[in-house]
Design a protein around this motif. Structure first.
Motif, mmCIF file in Angstrom:
data_model
loop_
_atom_site.group_PDB
_atom_site.id
_atom_site.type_symbol
_atom_site.label_atom_id
_atom_site.label_comp_id
_atom_site.label_asym_id
_atom_site.label_seq_id
_atom_site.Cartn_x
_atom_site.Cartn_y
_atom_site.Cartn_z
ATOM 1 N N TYR A 60 0.961 -1.120 0.058
ATOM 2 C CA TYR A 60 0.090 -0.062 -0.010
ATOM 3 C C TYR A 60 0.887 1.134 -0.067
ATOM 4 C CZ TYR A 60 -3.445 3.627 1.555
ATOM 5 O OH TYR A 60 -4.064 4.593 1.869
ATOM 6 N N ASP A 61 0.607 2.229 -0.698
ATOM 7 C CA ASP A 61 1.344 3.429 -0.868
ATOM 8 C C ASP A 61 0.502 4.466 -0.291
ATOM 9 O OD1 ASP A 61 2.191 5.930 -1.748
ATOM 10 O OD2 ASP A 61 3.114 5.391 -3.668
ATOM 11 N N PRO A 62 1.016 4.946 0.888
ATOM 12 C CA PRO A 62 0.030 5.715 1.735
ATOM 13 C C PRO A 62 -0.012 7.169 1.236
ATOM 14 C CG PRO A 62 2.319 5.107 3.008
ATOM 15 C CD PRO A 62 2.166 4.233 1.602
ATOM 16 N N ILE A 63 1.094 7.561 0.446
ATOM 17 C CA ILE A 63 1.017 8.954 -0.306
ATOM 18 C C ILE A 63 0.023 8.918 -1.444
ATOM 19 C CG2 ILE A 63 2.454 10.606 -1.584
ATOM 20 C CD1 ILE A 63 4.839 8.955 0.190
ATOM 21 N N LYS A 64 0.144 7.826 -2.375
ATOM 22 C CA LYS A 64 -0.903 7.833 -3.642
ATOM 23 C C LYS A 64 -2.207 7.130 -3.043
ATOM 24 C CE LYS A 64 2.843 7.498 -7.121
ATOM 25 N NZ LYS A 64 3.646 6.359 -7.739
ATOM 26 N N ARG A 65 -2.214 6.466 -1.770
ATOM 27 C CA ARG A 65 -3.419 5.811 -1.396
ATOM 28 C C ARG A 65 -3.505 4.769 -2.442
ATOM 29 N NH1 ARG A 65 -6.955 9.898 2.067
ATOM 30 N NH2 ARG A 65 -5.170 10.079 3.711
ATOM 31 N N LYS A 66 -2.645 3.922 -3.030
ATOM 32 C CA LYS A 66 -3.085 2.737 -3.913
ATOM 33 C C LYS A 66 -2.431 1.673 -3.485
ATOM 34 C CE LYS A 66 -2.443 2.183 -8.874
ATOM 35 N NZ LYS A 66 -1.377 1.202 -8.848
ATOM 36 N N ALA A 67 -3.183 0.624 -3.681
ATOM 37 C CA ALA A 67 -2.714 -0.729 -3.117
ATOM 38 C C ALA A 67 -2.506 -1.715 -4.468
ATOM 39 C CB ALA A 67 -3.994 -1.331 -2.256
ATOM 40 N N GLU A 68 -1.489 -2.588 -4.161
ATOM 41 C CA GLU A 68 -1.056 -3.314 -5.307
ATOM 42 C C GLU A 68 -0.724 -4.613 -4.496
ATOM 43 O OE1 GLU A 68 1.877 -3.053 -8.357
ATOM 44 O OE2 GLU A 68 1.650 -0.522 -7.987
ATOM 45 N N ILE A 69 -1.393 -5.769 -5.325
ATOM 46 C CA ILE A 69 -1.313 -7.267 -4.739
ATOM 47 C C ILE A 69 -0.156 -7.815 -5.637
ATOM 48 C CG2 ILE A 69 -2.812 -9.347 -4.526
ATOM 49 C CD1 ILE A 69 -4.395 -7.146 -2.967
ATOM 50 N N GLY A 70 0.688 -8.917 -4.743
ATOM 51 C CA GLY A 70 1.487 -9.462 -5.302
ATOM 52 C C GLY A 70 2.557 -8.997 -5.803
ATOM 53 N N SER A 71 2.860 -7.601 -5.514
ATOM 54 C CA SER A 71 4.111 -7.054 -6.203
ATOM 55 C C SER A 71 4.665 -6.272 -5.108
ATOM 56 C CB SER A 71 3.829 -6.012 -7.132
ATOM 57 O OG SER A 71 3.386 -4.854 -6.718
ATOM 58 N N SER A 72 6.026 -6.069 -5.104
ATOM 59 C CA SER A 72 6.615 -5.513 -3.887
ATOM 60 C C SER A 72 7.884 -5.116 -4.131
ATOM 61 C CB SER A 72 6.873 -6.489 -2.905
ATOM 62 O OG SER A 72 7.570 -5.841 -1.679
ATOM 63 N N PHE A 73 8.223 -3.983 -3.471
ATOM 64 C CA PHE A 73 9.631 -3.284 -3.436
ATOM 65 C C PHE A 73 10.782 -4.178 -3.148
ATOM 66 C CE2 PHE A 73 7.853 0.687 -5.341
ATOM 67 C CZ PHE A 73 6.864 0.945 -4.389
ATOM 68 N N LEU A 74 10.278 -5.200 -2.083
ATOM 69 C CA LEU A 74 11.121 -6.312 -1.428
ATOM 70 C C LEU A 74 11.387 -7.219 -2.087
ATOM 71 C CD1 LEU A 74 9.632 -5.845 2.026
ATOM 72 C CD2 LEU A 74 11.403 -4.478 1.164
ATOM 73 N N GLU A 75 12.577 -7.796 -2.051
ATOM 74 C CA GLU A 75 12.650 -9.033 -2.839
ATOM 75 C C GLU A 75 12.096 -10.203 -1.978
ATOM 76 O OE1 GLU A 75 16.161 -9.835 -4.853
ATOM 77 O OE2 GLU A 75 15.141 -8.233 -5.685
ATOM 78 N N ARG A 76 11.388 -11.147 -2.641
ATOM 79 C CA ARG A 76 10.703 -11.946 -1.994
ATOM 80 C C ARG A 76 11.034 -13.164 -2.299
ATOM 81 N NH1 ARG A 76 6.929 -8.514 0.101
ATOM 82 N NH2 ARG A 76 5.120 -7.796 -1.193
#
Length: 90
Positions: free
Chosen positions: A73-89
């Motif tokens: 969830y991007d608290p600035i844009k108030r947008k959520a993305e499922i299944g993606s991340s900036f972090l390595e998983r």
């Protein structure tokens, strides 16, 4: 107040504030793998992360996991993305 304590207090406040917004946005996000925090068997909060996109841009991401479905969830844009991340998983 010591700096480290102030930072922890601020982080806890921000995370608490962002948490409810993040859950709502993640549950409403369109995805082939729906995110279900409420009623999820296994839920966890990874928390607030910041990612430096380039020299001038830092992006914030608040990450939740529900039944192995990640939501950023991007608290600035108030947008959520499922299944993606900036972090390595894994």
């Amino acid at each position: 107040m010591e700096d480290a304590v102030q930072v922890r207090t601020l982080k806890a406040f921000v995370e608490g504030y962002v948490f409810n917004e993040a859950v709502m946005a993640c549950e409403q996000a369109k995805s082939s793998t729906p995110f279900k925090w409420n009623g999820g068997k296994s839920t966890s909060v990874i928390g607030l992360n910041s990612v430096k996109l380039d020299k001038y841009t830092v992006s914030a991401s608040y990450t939740l996991v529900a039944d192995s479905v990640y939501c950023d969830y991007d608290p600035i844009k108030r947008k959520a993305e499922i299944g993606s991340s900036f972090l390595e998983r894994e």
